[in-house]
Design a protein around this motif. Structure first.
Motif, PDB file in Angstrom:
ATOM      1  N   ARG A   1       2.146   1.746  -3.444  1.00 38.00           N
ATOM      2  CA  ARG A   1       1.103   2.320  -4.307  1.00 38.00           C
ATOM      3  C   ARG A   1       1.020   3.835  -4.120  1.00 38.00           C
ATOM      4  NH1 ARG A   1      -1.332  -2.713  -4.088  1.00 38.00           N
ATOM      5  NH2 ARG A   1      -2.260  -2.569  -2.035  1.00 38.00           N
ATOM      6  N   ILE A   2       1.154   4.274  -2.896  1.00 41.95           N
ATOM      7  CA  ILE A   2       1.140   5.719  -2.620  1.00 41.95           C
ATOM      8  C   ILE A   2       2.315   6.392  -3.322  1.00 41.95           C
ATOM      9  CG2 ILE A   2       1.437   7.458  -0.808  1.00 41.95           C
ATOM     10  CD1 ILE A   2      -0.099   5.458   1.054  1.00 41.95           C
TER      11      ILE A   2
ATOM     12  N   TYR B   1       3.883   5.326  -5.967  1.00 39.92           N
ATOM     13  CA  TYR B   1       3.607   5.280  -7.409  1.00 39.92           C
ATOM     14  C   TYR B   1       2.624   6.381  -7.802  1.00 39.92           C
ATOM     15  CZ  TYR B   1       2.387   3.627 -12.026  1.00 39.92           C
ATOM     16  OH  TYR B   1       2.179   3.553 -13.379  1.00 39.92           O
ATOM     17  N   LYS B   2       1.532   6.497  -7.069  1.00 38.40           N
ATOM     18  CA  LYS B   2       0.524   7.516  -7.386  1.00 38.40           C
ATOM     19  C   LYS B   2       1.100   8.924  -7.309  1.00 38.40           C
ATOM     20  CE  LYS B   2      -3.658   5.013  -6.134  1.00 38.40           C
ATOM     21  NZ  LYS B   2      -4.818   4.968  -5.241  1.00 38.40           N
ATOM     22  N   LYS B   3       1.992   9.129  -6.378  1.00 34.74           N
ATOM     23  CA  LYS B   3       2.555  10.462  -6.187  1.00 34.74           C
ATOM     24  C   LYS B   3       3.547  10.841  -7.279  1.00 34.74           C
ATOM     25  CE  LYS B   3       4.636  13.522  -2.842  1.00 34.74           C
ATOM     26  NZ  LYS B   3       4.941  13.773  -1.462  1.00 34.74           N
ATOM     27  N   TYR B   4       4.332   9.899  -7.784  1.00 36.16           N
ATOM     28  CA  TYR B   4       5.431  10.229  -8.679  1.00 36.16           C
ATOM     29  C   TYR B   4       5.325   9.696 -10.104  1.00 36.16           C
ATOM     30  CZ  TYR B   4       7.711  11.918  -4.497  1.00 36.16           C
ATOM     31  OH  TYR B   4       8.015  12.614  -3.356  1.00 36.16           O
ATOM     32  N   ALA B   5       4.465   8.756 -10.385  1.00 34.86           N
ATOM     33  CA  ALA B   5       4.421   8.136 -11.713  1.00 34.86           C
ATOM     34  C   ALA B   5       4.119   9.138 -12.820  1.00 34.86           C
ATOM     35  CB  ALA B   5       3.408   6.992 -11.745  1.00 34.86           C
ATOM     36  N   ALA B   6       3.166  10.031 -12.613  1.00 34.01           N
ATOM     37  CA  ALA B   6       2.806  10.993 -13.666  1.00 34.01           C
ATOM     38  C   ALA B   6       3.973  11.922 -13.990  1.00 34.01           C
ATOM     39  CB  ALA B   6       1.575  11.789 -13.252  1.00 34.01           C
TER      40      ALA B   6
ATOM     41  N   GLU C   1       0.829  -1.207   0.000  1.00 36.25           N
ATOM     42  CA  GLU C   1       0.000   0.000   0.000  1.00 36.25           C
ATOM     43  C   GLU C   1       0.866   1.260   0.000  1.00 36.25           C
ATOM     44  OE1 GLU C   1      -3.052   2.410  -0.474  1.00 36.25           O
ATOM     45  OE2 GLU C   1      -3.158   0.233  -0.630  1.00 36.25           O
ATOM     46  N   THR C   2       1.942   1.258   0.736  1.00 34.33           N
ATOM     47  CA  THR C   2       2.853   2.399   0.761  1.00 34.33           C
ATOM     48  C   THR C   2       3.516   2.567  -0.603  1.00 34.33           C
ATOM     49  OG1 THR C   2       3.246   1.972   3.099  1.00 34.33           O
ATOM     50  CG2 THR C   2       4.777   3.451   2.011  1.00 34.33           C
TER      51      THR C   2
END
Length: 110
Positions: A40-41, A43-48, A37-38
């Motif tokens: 995923r956080i 990834y969501k924060k930096y992938a874009a 879960e961490t």
């Protein structure tokens, strides 16, 4: 606002001392322990942002997507060794990005 969590160890409890961990320290500790879960956080924060940088550098969406996947695979495999006191997380991710771009172009040369 920063939230802190008190996590005393046995010796500290005996001596009356306490250690306060910041939310950032807890986040990185959970990353190092490979908490999904961490991750995923992260990834969501930096992938874009990483994808935008990749697309700008390689100019091809499919190549950028493939490299982004390799970046996060490398992050997953090497996160236990990451030291947030030496590099900011985005700087570290950017170094991995540049390494993966270099690796991609080295492996695709004929």
């Amino acid at each position: 606002m920063q939230v802190s969590f008190k996590v005393p160890n046995q010796q500290e409890e005996d001596s009356g001392l306490s250690v306060w961990l910041s939310d950032q320290e807890i986040f990185f500790e959970r990353l190092r322990s490979r908490d999904p879960e961490t991750f995923r956080i992260l990834y969501k924060k930096y992938a874009a942002a990483l994808f935008g940088m990749l697309l700008n550098k390689v100019g091809d969406q499919l190549i950028a997507e493939a490299i982004l996947e390799k970046i996060f695979l490398e992050v997953w495999n090497s996160i236990p060794a990451y030291d947030e006191t030496k590099l900011k997380i985005f700087t570290w991710l950017n170094q991995i990005l540049n390494h993966q771009i270099s690796r991609y172009y080295t492996n695709t040369k004929i």
